[in-house]
Write an enzyme that holds these catalytic residues in place. Structure first.
Site, PDB file in Angstrom:
ATOM      1  N   GLY A   1     -95.230  -6.216  -9.891  1.00  0.00           N
ATOM      2  CA  GLY A   1     -96.373  -5.540  -9.296  1.00  0.00           C
ATOM      3  C   GLY A   1     -96.004  -4.419  -8.347  1.00  0.00           C
ATOM      4  O   GLY A   1     -96.850  -3.604  -7.993  1.00  0.00           O
ATOM      5  N   GLU A   2     -94.743  -4.364  -7.940  1.00  0.00           N
ATOM      6  CA  GLU A   2     -94.322  -3.361  -6.969  1.00  0.00           C
ATOM      7  C   GLU A   2     -94.053  -2.031  -7.663  1.00  0.00           C
ATOM      8  O   GLU A   2     -93.334  -1.964  -8.669  1.00  0.00           O
ATOM      9  CB  GLU A   2     -93.066  -3.847  -6.249  1.00  0.00           C
ATOM     10  CG  GLU A   2     -92.655  -2.980  -5.077  1.00  0.00           C
ATOM     11  CD  GLU A   2     -91.441  -3.542  -4.358  1.00  0.00           C
ATOM     12  OE1 GLU A   2     -90.681  -2.739  -3.782  1.00  0.00           O
ATOM     13  OE2 GLU A   2     -91.250  -4.771  -4.391  1.00  0.00           O
ATOM     14  N   ALA A   3     -94.630  -0.958  -7.119  1.00  0.00           N
ATOM     15  CA  ALA A   3     -94.553   0.351  -7.765  1.00  0.00           C
ATOM     16  C   ALA A   3     -93.118   0.827  -7.936  1.00  0.00           C
ATOM     17  O   ALA A   3     -92.757   1.388  -8.976  1.00  0.00           O
ATOM     18  CB  ALA A   3     -95.353   1.373  -6.954  1.00  0.00           C
TER      19      ALA A   3
ATOM     20  N   ILE B   1     -91.458  -0.918 -10.869  1.00  0.00           N
ATOM     21  CA  ILE B   1     -91.969  -0.395 -12.136  1.00  0.00           C
ATOM     22  C   ILE B   1     -91.340   0.962 -12.433  1.00  0.00           C
ATOM     23  O   ILE B   1     -90.960   1.260 -13.569  1.00  0.00           O
ATOM     24  CB  ILE B   1     -93.504  -0.284 -12.097  1.00  0.00           C
ATOM     25  CG1 ILE B   1     -94.134  -1.676 -11.992  1.00  0.00           C
ATOM     26  CG2 ILE B   1     -94.033   0.429 -13.334  1.00  0.00           C
ATOM     27  CD1 ILE B   1     -95.638  -1.663 -11.898  1.00  0.00           C
TER      28      ILE B   1
END
Length: 425
Positions: free
Chosen positions: A178-180, A183
């Protein structure tokens, strides 16, 4: 006596011939006795061979039983691997699912895998029973995990594969974190590998990155139930969004239309992890403590005392500090925080509200022990004192972010355009 392997087949054929010509046994089961001398001799030979074969079969059964006994005594699998190795691997998987780094350290210490990016990547790629979320979190980390990520991506063969199919395959092998920033690292590595194996498709790996990310966002807007139909992306909007993404050049319209239709008709299959595998560990949380929660504007069940943990831009809540599994979690993305007052005395409250959608993106533990999507329009949370409320609000605000992926995508587009302009000069 050595028996030819062809003898049973040949003799069985002879018996069929004898049965056909002489009638075999009578209806009462009496033995036919009108065989010729040569036929009777052949029948006796067959019976002797049968006795020998039965004796050999019994001997083989005894040998198999003896082998089974030896295997049990030596504690060895059928493939020759000691059960101890299998137990180490099973323990390592469990440790990995709870804490990926500690799981890898354990397997290396037990010499189940080597501490090389290649060996760790093969472990993540080939082994069943690993939580896909844990794989994604590990691959998105900095340091040694980045080297593992590169090897993990190389294990995928995308040669002569269209981008959508490659993404479907890639995103099934793990679950995007979920962490930008994580990703970003994962998708950048994917884009570089795809361009190496398909060198004539994109002007640069940044262009591949931008379109890949746009496809993931398209999948979300078309198939996420939380997105209103009026906000679902149309094919023209998708084309406009990626108009100049190929290093300042336009992608072929027919290519973008084909991508849009593919995602519209067949959404990405995202691997689901069993909720019982979610056992978060918090070594250094941003903040933790007791708060009271009242979920939803129309909640009439009163306040619920919960142990809250703020960690990695996610707000978790538990029934007690000793619980291993959270009752729920609230990702602090696309939410806003308001200071509110309530009628009850000794309530020092703040409220979490959705920034864009109708509901707050959150999950809670269902009765079956699995995480399900929450449907709260807001979260009202109360601290014991005004000072604690201010401290919690300050900590939560430092973790909230507004659409982090859009900013990341804009920066990547700028980078792709700079690359294009520098290459044509």
């Amino acid at each position: 006596m050595v028996v030819s392997t062809m003898a049973p087949e040949r003799n069985a054929s002879s018996m069929l011939s004898l049965s056909s010509s002489h009638g075999g046994r009578s209806s009462r089961g009496s033995t036919v006795t009108n065989y010729s001398q040569s036929e009777q001799a052949e029948l006796d030979t067959i019976r002797q061979e049968k006795v020998v074969l039965l004796r050999e079969i019994r001997g083989l059964k005894d040998e198999i039983a003896n082998c089974d006994y030896i295997i049990e005594r030596l504690d060895v699998d059928e493939d020759g691997r000691p059960n101890a190795e299998r137990q180490v691997l099973a323990t390592g998987k469990k440790k990995f699912n709870l804490d990926p780094k500690k799981g890898i350290e354990y397997l290396v210490e037990q010499k189940a895998i080597e501490h090389t990016p290649e060996d760790v990547a093969k472990f993540l790629f080939n082994n069943e029973g690993l939580v896909k979320t844990a794989i994604g979190d590990y691959l998105g980390e900095l340091g040694f995990s980045q080297q593992v990520l590169e090897e993990f991506v190389r294990l995928h063969n995308f040669s002569n594969t269209d981008l959508v199919t490659a993404l479907r395959t890639f995103l099934w092998s793990f679950r995007l974190p979920g962490e930008a920033q994580k990703i970003d690292r994962i998708m950048e590595t994917f884009a570089k590998h795809y361009c190496v194996q398909n060198p004539d498709v994109f002007s640069s790996s940044d262009s591949c990155y931008v379109l890949s990310f746009s496809i993931i966002m398209l999948n979300t807007t078309l198939h996420n139930r939380a997105v209103k139909s009026s906000f679902r992306q149309s094919v023209d909007q998708f084309i406009t969004m990626n108009r100049d993404s190929n290093g300042g050049q336009a992608f072929p319209r027919e290519m973008l239309v084909a991508i849009y239709e593919s995602i519209k008709n067949d959404q990405f299959k995202i691997p689901e992890d069993d909720g019982t595998d979610l056992v978060p560990t918090f070594e250094n949380p941003d903040r933790q403590g007791w708060l009271s929660k009242q979920g939803g504007k129309y909640n009439v069940t009163g306040w619920k005392r919960r142990w809250f943990v703020l960690n990695d831009n996610v707000l978790y809540y538990f029934t007690s500090p000793t619980d291993k599994e959270p009752k729920g979690l609230i990702p602090l993305e696309n939410v806003k925080l308001d200071d509110i007052e309530v009628k009850e005395k000794n309530r020092h409250c703040f409220e979490l509200l959705p920034l864009t959608n109708e509901v707050v993106k959150a999950c809670k533990m269902g009765k079956d022990g699995k995480l399900v999507t929450g449907r709260h329009t807001n979260y009202i949370i109360s601290a014991d004192t005004a000072a604690e409320k201010e401290e919690w609000m300050r900590s939560i605000r430092s973790c909230t972010c507004e659409n982090p992926y859009m900013g990341m995508l804009r920066e990547r587009k700028k980078k792709a355009q700079r690359f294009y302009h520098s290459s044509v000069q």
